[in-house]
Motif scaffolding. Structure first.
Motif, PDB file in Angstrom:
ATOM      1  N   ARG A   2     -74.577 -41.356 -43.670  1.00 56.41           N
ATOM      2  CA  ARG A   2     -73.796 -42.450 -43.602  1.00 56.41           C
ATOM      3  C   ARG A   2     -73.864 -43.963 -44.539  1.00 56.41           C
ATOM      4  N   SER A   3     -75.404 -43.829 -44.704  1.00 58.16           N
ATOM      5  CA  SER A   3     -75.556 -45.350 -45.016  1.00 58.16           C
ATOM      6  C   SER A   3     -74.971 -45.404 -46.296  1.00 58.16           C
ATOM      7  N   VAL A   4     -75.514 -44.215 -46.852  1.00 56.52           N
ATOM      8  CA  VAL A   4     -75.387 -44.339 -48.906  1.00 56.52           C
ATOM      9  C   VAL A   4     -73.786 -44.186 -48.947  1.00 56.52           C
ATOM     10  N   ARG A   5     -72.826 -42.940 -48.268  1.00 55.72           N
ATOM     11  CA  ARG A   5     -71.513 -43.840 -48.215  1.00 55.72           C
ATOM     12  C   ARG A   5     -70.414 -45.015 -47.845  1.00 55.72           C
ATOM     13  N   ALA A   6     -71.958 -45.658 -46.985  1.00 58.46           N
ATOM     14  CA  ALA A   6     -70.450 -47.399 -46.568  1.00 58.46           C
ATOM     15  C   ALA A   6     -71.377 -47.737 -48.166  1.00 58.46           C
ATOM     16  N   LEU A   7     -72.436 -47.602 -48.697  1.00 55.48           N
ATOM     17  CA  LEU A   7     -73.375 -48.421 -49.721  1.00 55.48           C
ATOM     18  C   LEU A   7     -72.259 -48.273 -50.708  1.00 55.48           C
ATOM     19  N   GLY A   8     -71.779 -46.617 -51.425  1.00 54.89           N
ATOM     20  CA  GLY A   8     -70.597 -46.660 -52.667  1.00 54.89           C
ATOM     21  C   GLY A   8     -69.547 -47.104 -52.721  1.00 54.89           C
ATOM     22  N   VAL A   9     -68.775 -47.273 -50.973  1.00 61.94           N
ATOM     23  CA  VAL A   9     -67.670 -47.543 -50.801  1.00 61.94           C
ATOM     24  C   VAL A   9     -67.579 -49.184 -51.249  1.00 61.94           C
ATOM     25  N   ALA A  10     -68.379 -50.220 -50.528  1.00 56.51           N
ATOM     26  CA  ALA A  10     -69.094 -51.784 -50.392  1.00 56.51           C
ATOM     27  C   ALA A  10     -69.282 -52.074 -51.994  1.00 56.51           C
ATOM     28  N   ALA A 243     -78.326 -53.390 -52.143  1.00 58.34           N
ATOM     29  CA  ALA A 243     -79.108 -52.482 -52.747  1.00 58.34           C
ATOM     30  C   ALA A 243     -80.892 -52.386 -51.773  1.00 58.34           C
ATOM     31  N   GLY A 244     -80.955 -53.732 -51.370  1.00 55.11           N
ATOM     32  CA  GLY A 244     -82.193 -53.539 -50.396  1.00 55.11           C
ATOM     33  C   GLY A 244     -81.655 -53.102 -49.086  1.00 55.11           C
ATOM     34  N   VAL A 245     -80.108 -53.497 -48.806  1.00 56.37           N
ATOM     35  CA  VAL A 245     -79.949 -52.401 -46.976  1.00 56.37           C
ATOM     36  C   VAL A 245     -79.873 -51.449 -47.104  1.00 56.37           C
ATOM     37  N   GLY A 246     -79.381 -50.104 -48.647  1.00 57.01           N
ATOM     38  CA  GLY A 246     -79.203 -49.535 -48.874  1.00 57.01           C
ATOM     39  C   GLY A 246     -80.344 -48.785 -48.395  1.00 57.01           C
TER      40      GLY A 246
END
Length: 260
Positions: A2-10, A243-246
């Protein structure tokens, strides 16, 4: 996941946001209206005829004359000077040359272009071009870099045969300016543009009088302080933060003990 998907959307949303910002960066848009373009040229630096980039200045003269024009160029811009000389029906082989000088009357080198060309005998015209180096916002005092300010164009025939001296010619000169953007940005700026020249103005029923040149770009001097360099600096910072958050989210997720 879910975190990776949110990163891609951002990241996708950030890309859409940056695209219009970069497209809106200021650029020199030449005007197609040549109604106010000058129809004569000066005979020296002091009497150079002013015109704006995007205009086509014209002048009639004689072979052997020195013809001068001036135009403004700001930081982050790369001017290209083009000249066309229309020759008389009958003439010998003639070599024409176009030179560009800055506000301190230092001759500026051309990156590329046919600065000097020889017209064969009885040729109808000859075309010249000079693409300058990108104008810098700041430079070392000993350097010969182009700086914001007035630029002079000098057009003349070199090595002219005696038989062609005084033959009538007509000329066209145009300057097109390309916005280079953040690639040409430097850490510094001039306090004032190099505009030491003088222009000669003529009023009705009055004698010509010399005044300080009022030539400047349409959107004023130092208009190029904003560039896509700012945009990409902000993008780099945002990407680093995302990138840091992800990475933190992925590391935290992989470190959790599995449930029995």
């Amino acid at each position: 996941m879910r975190s990776v998907r949110a990163l891609g959307v951002a990241l996708l949303a950030l890309g859409w946001a940056v695209a219009p910002a970069a497209a809106d960066s200021p650029s020199a848009s030449p005007s197609d209206d040549d109604a106010a373009a000058p129809t004569e040229a000066g005979t020296s630096f002091r009497t150079a005829t002013e015109f704006d980039p995007g205009q086509t200045a014209t002048a009639n003269g004689s072979a052997g004359d020195y013809l001068y024009w001036s135009f403004p160029a700001d930081a982050g811009r790369r001017p290209t000077v083009r000249a066309t000389v229309k020759l008389p029906d009958t003439h010998a082989a003639e070599t024409w040359q176009i030179d560009v000088y800055d506000g301190l009357r230092r001759r500026q080198a051309c990156q590329y272009g046919s600065q000097t060309r020889t017209a064969p005998a009885d040729a109808a015209s000859v075309e010249l071009a000079c693409t300058m180096r990108t104008v810098r916002a700041w430079s070392e005092p000993w350097a010969d870099d182009p700086l914001p300010g007035t630029y002079y164009v000098r057009l003349t025939a070199v090595g002219l045969p005696t038989s062609d001296l005084g033959l009538p010619v007509s000329t066209e000169v145009r300057v097109d300016v390309k916005e280079i953007g953040g690639a040409a940005a430097v850490d510094g700026a001039l306090a004032e543009p190099l505009v030491p020249g003088a222009a000669v103005t003529s009023e009705k029923d009055q004698e010509d009088s010399a005044v300080l040149s009022s030539i400047e770009p349409e959107d004023g001097w130092a208009s190029g302080w904003w560039s896509d360099r700012w945009v990409w600096t902000a993008v780099g910072g945002a990407l680093a933060a995302l990138a840091g958050v992800g990475g933190y989210a992925l590391t935290r997720g992989s470190g959790r003990p599995s449930r029995p």
